[in-house]
Design a protein around this motif. Sequence first.
Motif, short mmCIF file in Angstrom:
data_model
loop_
_atom_site.label_atom_id
_atom_site.label_comp_id
_atom_site.label_asym_id
_atom_site.label_seq_id
_atom_site.Cartn_x
_atom_site.Cartn_y
_atom_site.Cartn_z
N ALA A 168 0.84 -1.19 0.00
CA ALA A 168 0.00 0.00 0.00
C ALA A 168 0.87 1.25 0.00
CB ALA A 168 -0.93 0.01 1.21
N PRO A 169 0.39 2.35 -0.56
CA PRO A 169 1.22 3.56 -0.67
C PRO A 169 1.81 4.03 0.65
CG PRO A 169 -0.73 3.78 -2.03
CD PRO A 169 -0.91 2.51 -1.25
N GLY A 170 1.04 3.99 1.73
CA GLY A 170 1.55 4.46 3.00
C GLY A 170 2.65 3.61 3.59
N ASP A 171 2.78 2.39 3.12
CA ASP A 171 3.80 1.49 3.66
C ASP A 171 5.20 1.95 3.30
OD1 ASP A 171 1.84 -0.19 4.71
OD2 ASP A 171 1.73 -1.38 2.87
N ALA A 172 5.35 2.62 2.17
CA ALA A 172 6.68 3.08 1.77
C ALA A 172 7.24 4.09 2.77
CB ALA A 172 6.64 3.68 0.36
N ALA A 173 6.40 5.01 3.22
CA ALA A 173 6.85 6.01 4.19
C ALA A 173 7.26 5.33 5.50
CB ALA A 173 5.75 7.04 4.42
N TRP A 174 6.48 4.33 5.91
CA TRP A 174 6.83 3.60 7.13
C TRP A 174 8.18 2.91 6.97
CZ3 TRP A 174 7.98 -1.53 7.94
CH2 TRP A 174 8.11 -1.94 9.27
N ALA A 175 8.39 2.26 5.85
CA ALA A 175 9.65 1.54 5.63
C ALA A 175 10.82 2.51 5.57
CB ALA A 175 9.55 0.72 4.35
N GLU A 176 10.64 3.63 4.88
CA GLU A 176 11.72 4.61 4.78
C GLU A 176 12.10 5.15 6.15
OE1 GLU A 176 11.09 6.46 0.31
OE2 GLU A 176 9.87 7.22 1.97
N ALA A 177 11.11 5.39 7.00
CA ALA A 177 11.40 5.89 8.35
C ALA A 177 12.14 4.84 9.17
CB ALA A 177 10.10 6.29 9.04
N ALA A 178 11.73 3.56 9.03
CA ALA A 178 12.39 2.49 9.76
C ALA A 178 13.84 2.35 9.32
CB ALA A 178 11.64 1.18 9.58
N VAL A 179 14.09 2.42 8.02
CA VAL A 179 15.45 2.31 7.50
C VAL A 179 16.28 3.52 7.94
CG1 VAL A 179 16.85 2.26 5.40
CG2 VAL A 179 14.79 0.85 5.57
N ALA A 180 15.68 4.70 7.91
CA ALA A 180 16.40 5.90 8.33
C ALA A 180 16.86 5.77 9.79
CB ALA A 180 15.51 7.13 8.16
N GLY A 181 16.03 5.13 10.63
CA GLY A 181 16.43 4.92 12.02
C GLY A 181 17.63 4.00 12.14
N ILE A 182 17.68 2.98 11.31
CA ILE A 182 18.81 2.05 11.32
C ILE A 182 20.08 2.75 10.85
CG2 ILE A 182 19.71 -0.06 10.24
CD1 ILE A 182 16.77 -1.06 10.23
N VAL A 183 19.97 3.57 9.83
CA VAL A 183 21.13 4.31 9.33
C VAL A 183 21.61 5.31 10.38
CG1 VAL A 183 21.94 5.92 7.54
CG2 VAL A 183 20.43 4.01 6.93
N ALA A 184 20.66 5.97 11.05
CA ALA A 184 21.05 6.92 12.10
C ALA A 184 21.79 6.23 13.22
CB ALA A 184 19.80 7.63 12.63
N ALA A 185 21.37 5.03 13.57
CA ALA A 185 22.06 4.28 14.62
C ALA A 185 23.48 3.94 14.21
CB ALA A 185 21.27 3.00 14.95
N LEU A 186 23.68 3.63 12.93
CA LEU A 186 25.04 3.37 12.45
C LEU A 186 25.90 4.63 12.57
CD1 LEU A 186 24.38 1.30 9.19
CD2 LEU A 186 25.67 0.51 11.18
N ASN A 187 25.34 5.77 12.17
CA ASN A 187 26.11 7.02 12.20
C ASN A 187 26.38 7.52 13.61
OD1 ASN A 187 26.72 7.67 9.45
ND2 ASN A 187 24.54 8.03 9.11
N ALA A 188 25.67 6.96 14.58
CA ALA A 188 25.92 7.34 15.98
C ALA A 188 27.10 6.58 16.56
CB ALA A 188 24.67 7.08 16.82
N ARG A 189 27.58 5.56 15.85
CA ARG A 189 28.71 4.78 16.36
C ARG A 189 30.02 5.50 16.08
NH1 ARG A 189 27.94 -1.57 15.04
NH2 ARG A 189 30.04 -1.46 15.93
N ASP A 190 30.94 5.38 16.99
CA ASP A 190 32.25 6.04 16.87
C ASP A 190 33.00 5.51 15.65
OD1 ASP A 190 34.59 7.55 17.72
OD2 ASP A 190 35.45 5.57 18.18
#
Length: 420
Positions: free
Chosen positions: A287-309
């Motif tokens: 469904a169209p709204g699922d893409a926004a949910w997935a993008e937000a979830a992936v963005a959180g994972i990428v942010a966690a990587l960038n928080a690592r030293d």
Amino acid sequence: MDTDCRDTGFDLAPYRPHLRWLRGRRGAMAAQIRRWAAINSGSGNRAGLAALADALAEDFTALGDLERHPLPAAETVGADGGLRSAPSGDLLVLARRPEAPRQVVLAIHYDTVYGPDHPFQAVRAPDPDTLNGPGVADAKGGIAVLLHALLALERSPFAAGVGWRVLLNPDEETGSHASAAAMAAAAAGADFAMLYEPALADGTMAGARKGSGNFTLVVRGRAAHAGRDFAAGRNALAALAGAIVALDALNGRRDGVTVNTARLEGGGPSNVVPDLALLRFNIRVPAPGDAAWAEAAVAGIVAALNARDGIRAELHGGFTRPPKTADGRLRHLQAWVGALGGALGVPVGWRDTGGCCDGNNLAAAGVPNIDTLGVRGGRIHSAEEFVRLDSLEERAALSALMLMAVGAGAFAWPAAEAER
């Protein structure tokens, strides 16, 4: 192919004489598929795509001259994490009667997933009713069906009532990044589109389709000697491994959304802390709204990587094929095609699928479409890919009848849909 239509309410009688031309065309269609499949047209093989375009231009001569439209290069991520420009083949276009009251687009790709270095190159006939070869079903068989349906139309008196445009693109198997915008623009204003992806072996066709996004996650760390100076390193591969686990854990969290972590690249000698790793992954959404949910979830994972030293992560890619939903226009088209199939004695069934194609993009651009009008076949994207030869005349007749019926004025949108 020649049965009555008493059960469907569609009168086949005016079209029957003009569909008979397709009888006995199986051999010619199979020969075309063999010839086209013998030309390697992997999405990245520009020379092969050009050679196939030459062969297609020759076979389409009876309909007109295929125009070649250069496409912009697509952006890809190399194994070093850098961006690359990937040139594409040409979009092939052929049109007739743009002034006709009804307009139909017929589209399919001419690239395959098998590059010139792939071991699967030969075409063979394991039995009299089957061809096995690269692209025989997906979608060179579909091109043969499209071509013969148009040849049948043009020999009929119904051709004057319908204009058509053929679009053959060179990059569908890699997401149509170069061709999607051009195809949507070329299809604008059409009443509907007919796409020639293969049906299943039993003739079942695709209904609603999931949307798709392809992504590359690039993780950079810090190289160091694994023995002498291990603590100074920052292991990009280990950091990415954690992200892979997190991405895979997204499966099951939202109905119908799937995340496929497909390819891991990186690392090197075992005595070096790796400073680069890449992950290529795909997300499917219903469904169209699922893409926004997935993008937000992936963005959180990428942010966690960038928080690592000492770790830096970059995400490339995105959703390029929106979901194709079963709206009123698609359901109307399905019912109409089902009635025509019933008149011909060709069973038509539907199944929603997680696969996607250019039908997704055309639907999102406002062009409703049936996207599995190609051959019956199966095992696509594998060395067992096959086409059922007894489907060639059958599928061409279904498409030809659709076109003839449109030309005769026997197709109309329901009032509620016509206003859209």
